[in-house]
Design a protein around this motif. Sequence first.
Motif, short mmCIF file in Angstrom:
data_model
loop_
_atom_site.label_atom_id
_atom_site.label_comp_id
_atom_site.label_asym_id
_atom_site.label_seq_id
_atom_site.Cartn_x
_atom_site.Cartn_y
_atom_site.Cartn_z
N ASP A 1 11.53 17.44 5.12
CA ASP A 1 12.27 16.36 4.46
C ASP A 1 11.30 15.25 4.05
O ASP A 1 10.34 14.94 4.77
CB ASP A 1 13.31 15.76 5.41
CG ASP A 1 14.51 16.65 5.63
OD1 ASP A 1 14.66 17.64 4.90
OD2 ASP A 1 15.31 16.35 6.56
N LEU A 2 11.57 14.66 2.89
CA LEU A 2 10.79 13.50 2.45
C LEU A 2 11.06 12.33 3.39
O LEU A 2 12.21 12.07 3.75
CB LEU A 2 11.18 13.13 1.02
CG LEU A 2 10.48 11.89 0.45
CD1 LEU A 2 9.00 12.15 0.23
CD2 LEU A 2 11.16 11.43 -0.84
N PHE A 3 9.99 11.60 3.74
CA PHE A 3 10.11 10.42 4.60
C PHE A 3 9.24 9.33 3.97
O PHE A 3 8.02 9.37 4.05
CB PHE A 3 9.63 10.73 6.02
CG PHE A 3 10.05 9.72 7.05
CD1 PHE A 3 11.08 9.99 7.94
CD2 PHE A 3 9.41 8.49 7.15
CE1 PHE A 3 11.47 9.06 8.91
CE2 PHE A 3 9.79 7.56 8.10
CZ PHE A 3 10.82 7.84 8.98
N GLU A 4 9.89 8.39 3.31
CA GLU A 4 9.17 7.35 2.57
C GLU A 4 9.31 6.00 3.27
O GLU A 4 10.41 5.62 3.68
CB GLU A 4 9.70 7.25 1.14
CG GLU A 4 8.92 6.26 0.28
CD GLU A 4 9.39 6.23 -1.16
OE1 GLU A 4 8.67 5.66 -2.01
OE2 GLU A 4 10.47 6.78 -1.44
N VAL A 5 8.20 5.29 3.40
CA VAL A 5 8.19 3.95 3.99
C VAL A 5 7.82 2.95 2.90
O VAL A 5 6.78 3.10 2.25
CB VAL A 5 7.21 3.86 5.17
CG1 VAL A 5 7.17 2.44 5.74
CG2 VAL A 5 7.59 4.85 6.27
N VAL A 6 8.67 1.94 2.71
CA VAL A 6 8.45 0.92 1.68
C VAL A 6 8.51 -0.47 2.32
O VAL A 6 8.97 -0.62 3.46
CB VAL A 6 9.49 1.03 0.55
CG1 VAL A 6 9.42 2.39 -0.13
CG2 VAL A 6 10.90 0.77 1.08
N GLY A 7 8.05 -1.47 1.59
CA GLY A 7 8.15 -2.84 2.06
C GLY A 7 6.82 -3.41 2.49
O GLY A 7 5.77 -2.74 2.43
N GLU A 8 6.84 -4.65 2.93
CA GLU A 8 5.64 -5.39 3.30
C GLU A 8 5.28 -5.17 4.76
O GLU A 8 6.15 -4.95 5.61
CB GLU A 8 5.85 -6.88 3.04
CG GLU A 8 6.11 -7.25 1.59
CD GLU A 8 4.95 -6.89 0.69
OE1 GLU A 8 3.79 -7.09 1.12
OE2 GLU A 8 5.19 -6.42 -0.44
N GLY A 9 3.98 -5.28 5.04
CA GLY A 9 3.51 -5.27 6.43
C GLY A 9 2.94 -3.95 6.90
O GLY A 9 2.65 -3.79 8.09
N SER A 10 2.74 -2.98 6.00
CA SER A 10 2.14 -1.71 6.40
C SER A 10 0.62 -1.82 6.40
O SER A 10 0.07 -2.83 5.96
CB SER A 10 2.57 -0.59 5.46
OG SER A 10 1.81 -0.63 4.26
N LYS A 11 -0.03 -0.76 6.84
CA LYS A 11 -1.50 -0.70 6.75
C LYS A 11 -1.94 0.19 5.59
O LYS A 11 -3.08 0.65 5.53
CB LYS A 11 -2.11 -0.22 8.06
CG LYS A 11 -1.62 1.11 8.58
CD LYS A 11 -2.23 1.40 9.95
CE LYS A 11 -1.67 2.67 10.56
NZ LYS A 11 -2.21 2.90 11.92
N GLY A 12 -1.03 0.40 4.63
CA GLY A 12 -1.36 1.20 3.46
C GLY A 12 -0.96 2.64 3.62
O GLY A 12 -0.33 3.04 4.60
N GLN A 13 -1.31 3.45 2.64
CA GLN A 13 -0.97 4.86 2.66
C GLN A 13 -2.00 5.65 3.45
O GLN A 13 -3.20 5.38 3.37
CB GLN A 13 -0.89 5.40 1.23
CG GLN A 13 0.21 4.78 0.39
CD GLN A 13 0.19 5.27 -1.04
OE1 GLN A 13 -0.66 6.06 -1.42
NE2 GLN A 13 1.15 4.80 -1.83
N PRO A 14 -1.57 6.67 4.20
CA PRO A 14 -2.53 7.50 4.92
C PRO A 14 -3.30 8.39 3.95
O PRO A 14 -2.81 8.69 2.85
CB PRO A 14 -1.65 8.35 5.84
CG PRO A 14 -0.34 8.42 5.13
CD PRO A 14 -0.18 7.11 4.42
N PRO A 15 -4.52 8.81 4.29
CA PRO A 15 -5.22 9.79 3.46
C PRO A 15 -4.34 11.03 3.29
O PRO A 15 -3.55 11.37 4.18
CB PRO A 15 -6.48 10.10 4.28
CG PRO A 15 -6.66 8.92 5.17
CD PRO A 15 -5.29 8.43 5.49
N ILE A 16 -4.46 11.71 2.14
CA ILE A 16 -3.55 12.82 1.86
C ILE A 16 -3.65 13.93 2.89
O ILE A 16 -2.67 14.66 3.12
CB ILE A 16 -3.74 13.39 0.44
CG1 ILE A 16 -5.15 13.95 0.25
CG2 ILE A 16 -3.41 12.35 -0.60
CD1 ILE A 16 -5.29 14.69 -1.07
N GLY A 17 -4.80 14.07 3.55
CA GLY A 17 -4.94 15.11 4.56
C GLY A 17 -4.41 14.72 5.92
O GLY A 17 -4.33 15.55 6.83
N ASN A 18 -4.00 13.48 6.09
CA ASN A 18 -3.42 13.00 7.35
C ASN A 18 -1.91 13.19 7.29
O ASN A 18 -1.13 12.26 7.15
CB ASN A 18 -3.77 11.53 7.58
CG ASN A 18 -3.27 11.02 8.92
OD1 ASN A 18 -2.85 11.78 9.79
ND2 ASN A 18 -3.30 9.70 9.10
#
Length: 397
Positions: free
Chosen positions: A355-372
């Motif tokens: 299943d797709l699991f998307e995180v949006v909004g402020e306060g993240s540490k950015g997107q993980p590397p594609i291999g993570n």
Amino acid sequence: MSRTRRTAIAGTALLAAALTACSGGSDGGSDGKGKDESKPKAPMAVSVNLTGDQVKAGQPVTVTVAEGKLAAVKVTDAKGAELPGKIADDGKTWTSERNAPPGAEYKVEAQNTDSQNATTQFKTGPADKVNKVAINISKGSTVGVAMPVSLVFDNPVANKAEVEKQLKVTTSDNTEGSWGWMKDHDGKDRVDWRPKDYWKSGTDVKVDMKLNGVDSGKGGGLFARDYNTEFKIGKDRRVQVSLDTKKLTVTENGQAQKAIPISAGTPGGKKASWSGKMVIMTKEGTIRMDSQTVGLDNAYDKMVDYSMRLTWSGMYAHAAPWNAANFGRTNSSSGCVGMSDADAKEFFGQSQVGDLFEVVGEGSKGQPPIGNGYGEWNLSFDEWKAKSALSAAPQNG
């Protein structure tokens, strides 16, 4: 193949029994009348580039006829499986489409256009090093619409294009997609196939990996078997977490489902959550979570229920009853998406791997590397196709 082994001198010349004409019915008179003066046909001679009992594997088989033209060539292993190949337009040579794999015994049968035959055999030696593949989707599985096919190799793959040529995805609805290469989170070579858009529910997928005898290149060794899997795409279920509203929402087949109050990672440091498009990788249930394994010192060490992995580096969605006061109010976890026991139980039961699991909004540490994890959905399809070792043209399944 070695240049010195293509000739009949370097190979083993095979001589079929000469098909000679018998003497005609003569009276045997001294004048020689009545004798058949026609010359016998020359024996058929072919050479094979691979000869002996310890042939180096990982190269194609070539059969060459000395005179005349080949009509048919059959190369079979000890189990009767044929090595496919083609006769050249000039009829002089036959070349296998696949390499001879390690540890195999082959019989070569050739026939020319004069119906003469010749046979020989050879054995390939063991590989100095064998490469293996780990496949993320087991045969017969049903997965969500965001699940890519992911292959991780034991050893390095320098010959990426040669390997990718042997990988084929076939789908029931001609889904467009592409392979793309990357490093897995543990540093191993990895290649994934993702559709251009998310899968359609009900799609049947087959993956054939005809790798037996293919050379990985320097440091990788030969593959010693083929691989395959097949699976089905389940319901279209997509998850979105808002770091701003502190809620997790689900759509199923485009229809909004229950919104769940959550607490995600603490903003501003190592405990922040990853953001972007991820995939539910595994449903692991009750597991021990130790913060030291993810570089967070002694923040926690506990058994956690209804755990679903989102990244290899340790981001999960799970039950977090100890953090109940913050659900829907404050992001205060160590990076995971936590919720109540009741909500986590229901969410876990309805979710699918893939299943797709998307995180949006402020306060993240950015997107993980594609291999993570499976981060390829954060790339456009053109960006993804550029990671193929072959052309950037779409590959239809």
